[in-house]
Design an enzyme around this catalytic site. Structure first.
Site, short mmCIF file in Angstrom:
data_model
loop_
_atom_site.label_atom_id
_atom_site.label_comp_id
_atom_site.label_asym_id
_atom_site.label_seq_id
_atom_site.Cartn_x
_atom_site.Cartn_y
_atom_site.Cartn_z
N SER A 75 0.83 -1.16 0.01
CA SER A 75 0.14 0.12 -0.02
C SER A 75 0.78 1.26 0.01
O SER A 75 0.32 2.17 0.22
CB SER A 75 -1.09 0.18 1.22
OG SER A 75 -1.59 -0.85 1.40
N GLY A 76 2.12 1.10 -0.07
CA GLY A 76 3.10 2.46 -0.10
C GLY A 76 3.90 2.24 1.19
O GLY A 76 4.37 3.60 1.56
N THR A 77 4.11 1.31 1.78
CA THR A 77 4.98 1.20 2.86
C THR A 77 6.25 1.70 2.70
O THR A 77 6.84 2.50 3.66
CB THR A 77 5.11 -0.31 3.42
OG1 THR A 77 3.82 -1.07 3.14
CG2 THR A 77 5.36 -0.46 4.89
N TRP A 79 7.55 3.88 0.53
CA TRP A 79 7.37 5.12 0.33
C TRP A 79 7.23 5.94 1.66
O TRP A 79 8.05 6.91 1.92
CB TRP A 79 6.49 5.62 -0.63
CG TRP A 79 6.55 6.83 -1.37
CD1 TRP A 79 7.55 7.81 -1.11
CD2 TRP A 79 5.22 7.41 -2.01
NE1 TRP A 79 7.30 9.08 -1.87
CE2 TRP A 79 5.98 8.95 -2.40
CE3 TRP A 79 4.29 7.12 -2.34
CZ2 TRP A 79 5.16 9.68 -3.06
CZ3 TRP A 79 3.39 8.07 -3.06
CH2 TRP A 79 4.04 9.42 -3.57
N HIS A 140 2.62 -4.55 9.83
CA HIS A 140 1.50 -4.53 9.00
C HIS A 140 0.34 -5.28 9.89
O HIS A 140 -0.96 -5.64 9.45
CB HIS A 140 1.65 -5.83 7.90
CG HIS A 140 2.64 -5.42 6.72
ND1 HIS A 140 2.40 -4.14 6.22
CD2 HIS A 140 3.61 -6.13 6.11
CE1 HIS A 140 3.24 -4.10 5.21
NE2 HIS A 140 4.22 -5.30 5.21
N ARG A 293 8.14 -0.82 -8.32
CA ARG A 293 7.82 -1.37 -9.59
C ARG A 293 7.28 -0.16 -10.11
O ARG A 293 8.03 0.71 -10.84
CB ARG A 293 6.48 -2.44 -9.25
CG ARG A 293 6.11 -3.13 -10.52
CD ARG A 293 5.14 -4.11 -10.14
NE ARG A 293 3.84 -3.58 -10.04
CZ ARG A 293 2.95 -3.28 -10.93
NH1 ARG A 293 3.12 -3.51 -12.10
NH2 ARG A 293 1.83 -2.78 -10.35
P1 A3P Z 1 3.22 -0.74 -7.65
O1 A3P Z 1 3.45 -2.43 -7.58
O2 A3P Z 1 1.74 -0.62 -7.97
O3 A3P Z 1 4.04 -0.26 -8.45
P2 A3P Z 1 4.84 -1.53 -0.39
O4 A3P Z 1 5.91 -0.58 -0.29
O5 A3P Z 1 3.67 -1.59 0.83
O6 A3P Z 1 5.23 -2.85 -0.58
O7 A3P Z 1 4.14 -1.24 -1.72
C1 A3P Z 1 4.91 -1.21 -2.95
C2 A3P Z 1 4.16 -0.32 -4.12
O8 A3P Z 1 4.70 0.93 -3.60
C3 A3P Z 1 4.46 -0.75 -5.24
O9 A3P Z 1 3.38 -0.33 -6.11
C4 A3P Z 1 5.63 0.26 -5.52
O10 A3P Z 1 6.21 0.29 -6.77
C5 A3P Z 1 5.38 1.25 -4.85
N1 A3P Z 1 6.41 2.08 -4.38
C6 A3P Z 1 7.59 1.91 -3.78
N2 A3P Z 1 8.18 2.92 -3.54
C7 A3P Z 1 7.69 4.17 -3.89
C8 A3P Z 1 7.97 5.55 -4.00
N3 A3P Z 1 9.08 6.08 -3.44
N4 A3P Z 1 6.94 6.24 -4.37
C9 A3P Z 1 5.84 5.58 -4.83
N5 A3P Z 1 5.49 4.36 -5.06
C10 A3P Z 1 6.29 3.68 -4.56
#
Ligand code: A3P
Length: 327
Positions: A75-77, A79, A140, A293
């Protein structure tokens, strides 16, 4: 794939006899990839993660200044971790920009998970690495799994959520990456079914969302509810909101010096994913590169059928009805 090659949170090799006995009394389920999960206090966990939750609940001693970053997986963890680290690092005067921890470490290394990393093996891990104030952890777990342990603590919790369709697609790619298999549609469909009936790691998704949503309404000083989509749409406002909540607002001078933008640039997907540590590093059987990704809102449109889309929309609408939370 050999189980030993999986990240430890997905395995079942750390559970004690006591936990084995507890598991035998809990609802359990075997996922499509053959991993066992069980439902404890309303949430589904892989066995090692459950051990981590139990150890955390037994042994974690919160400090008033602690910060816990929470999310449902994918969910953006990553980031949120990077942004929070960057916000807190402002107060440390690095003699050069190269010393910034985000340049040499993956955000998950800097901010480990309580139940998946720190507390898997013991209820009293050595937290020497967390000597600086505030201590920064992540999880989580749903909020209700932490509430008893954090009772009366003024520590701060930041939750980031994301729309369920992008979360599902992101998880599908991530899961296939860690199992080193092609992102096959049959896996997506089986994950979709698990999402719908709630029997998925840290599920049900809606209960997870609602635990933090309600927590943020009841106690807005201590629980901040953020959305991935808002971070994408209005990153400057959202990072300022985060800084205000954490008690480290940007000064006028910092804003005039472009620090807000500097932090956003440092934490951008493009910047982080291009760093050597994130391109080639790995920990606990997980390549850091899998955390990055596309990072787009609405990528689900490229992968989900209208049937899946409608069903997920319907379930989420139904489950969140009356809560005030909308997607
Ligand atoms: P997608 O698979 O849709 O690209 P988490 O960090 O919770 O594991 O979530 C991963 C999702 O956050 C992935 O989404 C990844 O690409 C995206 N993500 C990781 N780093 C990011 C960043 N710095 N800014 C925006 N999205 C990011």
């Amino acid at each position: 794939m050999d189980r030993k090659e999986l990240p430890s949170g997905l395995r079942d090799d750390k559970i004690t006899e006591e936990t084995k006995s507890l598991i035998s009394s809990l609802p359990s389920h075997t996922e499509s990839q053959g991993h066992k999960i069980c439902k404890y206090q309303g949430c589904w966990y892989y066995y090692n993660a459950l051990q981590g939750v139990l150890n955390f609940q037994r042994g974690f001693q919160p400090r008033d200044t602690d910060i816990i970053l929470a999310s449902y997986p994918k969910s953006g963890t990553t980031w949120l971790k990077a942004l929070t680290v960057a916000l807190l690092e402002r107060s440390k005067n690095h003699s050069s920009d190269d010393q910034h921890p985000l340049l040499s470490d993956n955000p998950h290394e800097i901010v480990p998970f309580l139940e998946i990393n720190l507390y898997v093996e013991s209820s009293s891990p050595v937290l020497a690495k967390f000597s600086s104030v505030p201590r920064l952890f992540s999880t989580h777990m749903p909020l209700h799994a932490m509430q008893e342990t954090l009772k009366d603590s003024p520590c701060k919790i930041v939750y980031v959520c994301r729309n369920v369709k992008d979360t599902l697609v992101s998880w599908w790619f991530f899961r296939c990456a860690i199992h080193k298999i092609e992102p096959d549609r049959s896996i997506l469909e089986s994950m979709f079914k698990s999402f719908c009936n709630g029997t998925i790691y840290y599920g049900p998704f809606w209960d997870h969302l609602l635990s933090y949503w309600r927590g943020s309404l009841e106690d807005p000083k201590h629980v901040l509810f953020m959305r991935y989509e808002e971070l994408k749409a209005e990153p400057r406002d959202q990072i300022k909101r985060l800084a205000d909540f954490l008690g480290c607002p940007f000064t006028k001078e910092e804003e005039e010096n472009g620090l807000v933008q500097k932090i956003l640039d440092l934490c951008s997907l493009r910047n982080l994913s291009g760093l050597e540590v994130n391109k080639t590093g790995k920990r606990n059987n997980l390549d850091h590169k899998y955390y990055f990704r596309k990072g787009e809102v609405g990528d689900w449109k490229n992968h989900l059928t209208p049937e899946i889309e409608n069903k997920l929309d319907m379930i989420i609408k139904e489950k969140l009805k009356g809560s005030g939370l909308k997607f």
